[in-house]
Design an enzyme around this catalytic site. Structure first.
Site, PDB file in Angstrom:
ATOM      1  N   ASN A  42       1.218  -1.761  -0.247  1.00 11.72           N
ATOM      2  CA  ASN A  42      -0.164   0.018   0.157  1.00 11.72           C
ATOM      3  C   ASN A  42       0.567   1.218  -0.153  1.00 11.72           C
ATOM      4  OD1 ASN A  42       0.081   0.970   3.249  1.00 11.72           O
ATOM      5  ND2 ASN A  42      -0.295  -1.314   3.003  1.00 11.72           N
TER       6      ASN A  42
ATOM      7  N   ASP B 194      -3.042  -6.196   3.700  1.00 12.71           N
ATOM      8  CA  ASP B 194      -4.548  -7.248   4.351  1.00 12.71           C
ATOM      9  C   ASP B 194      -4.286  -8.458   4.390  1.00 12.71           C
ATOM     10  OD1 ASP B 194      -6.134  -5.267   5.918  1.00 12.71           O
ATOM     11  OD2 ASP B 194      -6.515  -4.072   3.579  1.00 12.71           O
TER      12      ASP B 194
ATOM     13  N   LYS C 226       8.665 -16.401  -9.955  1.00 13.45           N
ATOM     14  CA  LYS C 226       8.141 -15.671 -10.469  1.00 13.45           C
ATOM     15  C   LYS C 226       7.350 -16.151 -12.157  1.00 13.45           C
ATOM     16  CE  LYS C 226       9.410 -12.577 -14.098  1.00 13.45           C
ATOM     17  NZ  LYS C 226       9.617 -11.743 -15.267  1.00 13.45           N
TER      18      LYS C 226
ATOM     19  N   PRO D 269      -3.366 -12.519   9.791  1.00 14.28           N
ATOM     20  CA  PRO D 269      -4.108 -12.097  11.230  1.00 14.28           C
ATOM     21  C   PRO D 269      -3.866 -10.772  11.623  1.00 14.28           C
ATOM     22  CG  PRO D 269      -2.706 -13.584  10.789  1.00 14.28           C
ATOM     23  CD  PRO D 269      -2.365 -12.969  10.010  1.00 14.28           C
ATOM     24  N   ASP D 270      -4.992 -10.359  12.611  1.00 13.57           N
ATOM     25  CA  ASP D 270      -4.981  -8.960  12.814  1.00 13.57           C
ATOM     26  C   ASP D 270      -4.037  -8.362  13.991  1.00 13.57           C
ATOM     27  OD1 ASP D 270      -6.237  -6.351  14.414  1.00 13.57           O
ATOM     28  OD2 ASP D 270      -7.809  -6.692  14.134  1.00 13.57           O
ATOM     29  N   LEU D 271      -3.121  -7.937  13.856  1.00 12.28           N
ATOM     30  CA  LEU D 271      -2.183  -7.532  14.277  1.00 12.28           C
ATOM     31  C   LEU D 271      -2.268  -7.165  15.826  1.00 12.28           C
ATOM     32  CD1 LEU D 271       0.203  -8.684  12.244  1.00 12.28           C
ATOM     33  CD2 LEU D 271       1.676  -7.039  12.651  1.00 12.28           C
TER      34      LEU D 271
ATOM     35  N   PHE E 271      -4.601   2.399  14.474  1.00 13.37           N
ATOM     36  CA  PHE E 271      -4.455   3.846  14.280  1.00 13.37           C
ATOM     37  C   PHE E 271      -5.462   2.965  13.022  1.00 13.37           C
ATOM     38  CE2 PHE E 271      -1.875   7.655  13.470  1.00 13.37           C
ATOM     39  CZ  PHE E 271      -1.311   7.610  14.825  1.00 13.37           C
TER      40      PHE E 271
ATOM     41  N   LYS F 267     -14.275  -0.509  16.371  1.00 16.09           N
ATOM     42  CA  LYS F 267     -12.917  -1.019  15.508  1.00 16.09           C
ATOM     43  C   LYS F 267     -12.290  -1.380  16.818  1.00 16.09           C
ATOM     44  CE  LYS F 267     -11.697  -0.711  11.406  1.00 16.09           C
ATOM     45  NZ  LYS F 267     -11.158  -2.050  10.572  1.00 16.09           N
TER      46      LYS F 267
ATOM     47  N   LYS G 226     -11.165  -4.266  18.831  1.00 20.79           N
ATOM     48  CA  LYS G 226      -9.952  -4.352  18.949  1.00 20.79           C
ATOM     49  C   LYS G 226      -9.053  -4.695  20.307  1.00 20.79           C
ATOM     50  CE  LYS G 226      -9.586  -3.719  14.301  1.00 20.79           C
ATOM     51  NZ  LYS G 226      -8.165  -4.507  13.235  1.00 20.79           N
TER      52      LYS G 226
END
Ligand SMILES: Cc1cc2nc3c(=O)[nH]c(=O)nc-3n(C[C@H](O)[C@H](O)[C@H](O)COP(=O)(O)O)c2cc1C
Length: 419
Positions: A221, A292, A303, A321-323, A340, A357, A361
């Site tokens: 990203n 994600d 390749k 996984p959701d860190l 964040f 969230k 979280k």
């Protein structure tokens, strides 16, 4: 950050170290950032760096000891300069000037000006490693640490002009500019700077992660890492020990100086580094933009021919996984956690999403920042949004420089990290 220096009065002084050849770069950067700059050189510095270059870059005469005794001056020059400056930057600071300063010896323009000024002073020493290790220099440097008006930027390691590899290199001009902006932002009416993070340990993640598509391509990203790295530097300048776990960054290398850096590529590597470092942290900030999705297995993915790329993207993928959730579930008692959330959509929707969230979280604070508005968020120097938590509390953060937001976030984390 550059806007933070606009119109501010900065006095840049150089002492007799070969690092004085970098002083013109500092002056040039400050002038380009809109600061009014005046320069002072000691007699030894004037033999190593051209006063004419400093005068030209600052658009002001470069002042030396002899100017103090000019009979045409109606007021003592060191007093006039001390009263004029919002900030004094001594870069490089020599062992001699350091010694004069802490002993209260005002012999010479710079020495007397350092005793007379009541604004913050950024001190960036440079010297040979043996000089830096000398007991007298250590004692003098130690005495500066307790002066609330002084921002000490200890020298780093590297190849020195004396051909020795060791500690003694002056902080990079890019970091000095950053520290100058932070000091001007932080100083109170007495010129005192905050050192309220001293003795605290902060763990921050920053930048993007890269997830391989095959052995050469990846998914990522637009995160530059600017928000997390500025937070890390702001905390360090306020006295914190900082561990920074970061993906590939698009930032000046000098912004990492002074931080304990752990460079990673993928989310699994970032997760592991955070798990290892979390137990000793008083506060954790999850600022990284983790990609994600990831391949279920990257073993043996060479390749791919481009004809097979689209087909290969149809399966063999899983959510990362959701860190942040992982950090929240593992955190020891008393550790404060800020996450964040980069979100897109209208304000009300963002707030609602952010609140759910925050609950899901399990962190104390969540900084919701919109990334669908021009000139803010990803890869920008500005940010805005809402700081949610603890519980139902929320505070709107106006569009401001990421360094300003960093200090605001550090204030809030500290409120929650009181024993
Ligand atoms: C080529 C050269 C390089 C020097 N480099 C340094 C240095 O990096 N750090 C330092 O503290 N002194 C260094 N010195 C010694 C100082 O210039 C000397 O101690 C001088 O008295 C410093 O005075 P000032 O603080 O008024 O500039 C160097 C001297 C020379 C000739």
């Amino acid at each position: 950050m550059l806007g933070l220096l606009q119109g501010r009065r900065v006095l840049v002084a150089a002492c007799g170290s070969i690092a004085a050849v970098k002083t013109p770069l500092i002056v040039s950067a400050l002038v380009q950032a809109g600061a009014q700059v005046r320069c002072v050189v000691t007699a030894s510095a004037a033999r190593l760096v051209s006063p004419v270059a400093l005068a030209t870059l600052s658009r002001q005469p470069c002042l030396q000891d002899v100017d103090q005794w000019d009979p045409a001056r109606p007021r003592p020059l060191h007093i006039e300069l001390a009263e004029w400056a919002d900030l004094v930057v001594v870069a490089p600071l020599s062992a001699t000037t350091l010694s004069r300063w802490v002993r209260g010896d005002g012999d010479g323009l710079l020495a007397s000006l350092l005793l007379a000024c009541e604004c913050p002073v950024l001190a960036a020493p440079a010297m040979n490693t043996a000089m830096w290790k000398h007991a007298g220099v250590r004692r003098n440097w130690g005495l500066l640490q307790d002066d609330p008006r002084v921002l000490p930027l200890a020298p780093g390691d590297g190849l020195l002009a004396c051909d020795r590899i060791g500690t003694g290199r002056m902080a990079d001009p890019g970091r000095i500019e950053l520290a100058a902006a932070s000091a001007l932002l932080q100083a109170d009416s007495q010129g005192q700077l905050k050192s309220d993070w001293r003795g605290r340990h902060l763990l921050i993640s920053a930048g993007p992660t890269l997830e391989p598509l095959d052995s050469v391509r990846f998914l990522s990203n637009h995160s530059s890492g600017r928000m997390g790295v500025l937070l890390a530097q702001a905390a360090h300048l306020r006295g914190a020990t900082v561990d920074l776990v970061h993906g590939p960054l698009q930032l000046p290398q000098s912004w990492l100086e002074g931080l304990q850096c752990h460079s990673v590529i993928g989310s699994a590597e970032m997760d592991q580094a955070l798990q290892d470092l979390q137990p000793k942290a008083d506060a954790v900030v999850m600022c990284a933009a983790v990609a994600d999705v990831q391949r279920t297995s990257t073993n043996g993915v060479k390749k791919l021919p481009k004809e097979r790329l689209i087909a290969s993207m149809q399966d063999g993928w899983q959510l990362v996984p959701d860190l942040l959730h992982g950090l929240a579930s593992r955190r020891p008692a008393g550790q404060v956690l800020l996450g964040f959330a980069a979100l897109a959509g209208p304000d009300e929707q963002l707030l609602e999403l952010g609140r759910s969230k925050l609950r899901a979280k399990g962190c104390d604070l969540l900084m919701v920042n919109p990334i669908d508005r021009p000139g803010q968020g990803f890869d920008s120097s500005l940010n805005a949004g809402w700081l949610l938590g603890p519980g139902d509390r929320h505070q709107q953060c106006p569009l401001e420089d990421k360094l300003v937001l960093s200090h605001r976030l550090l204030d809030r984390l500290l409120e929650l990290n009181q024993p």
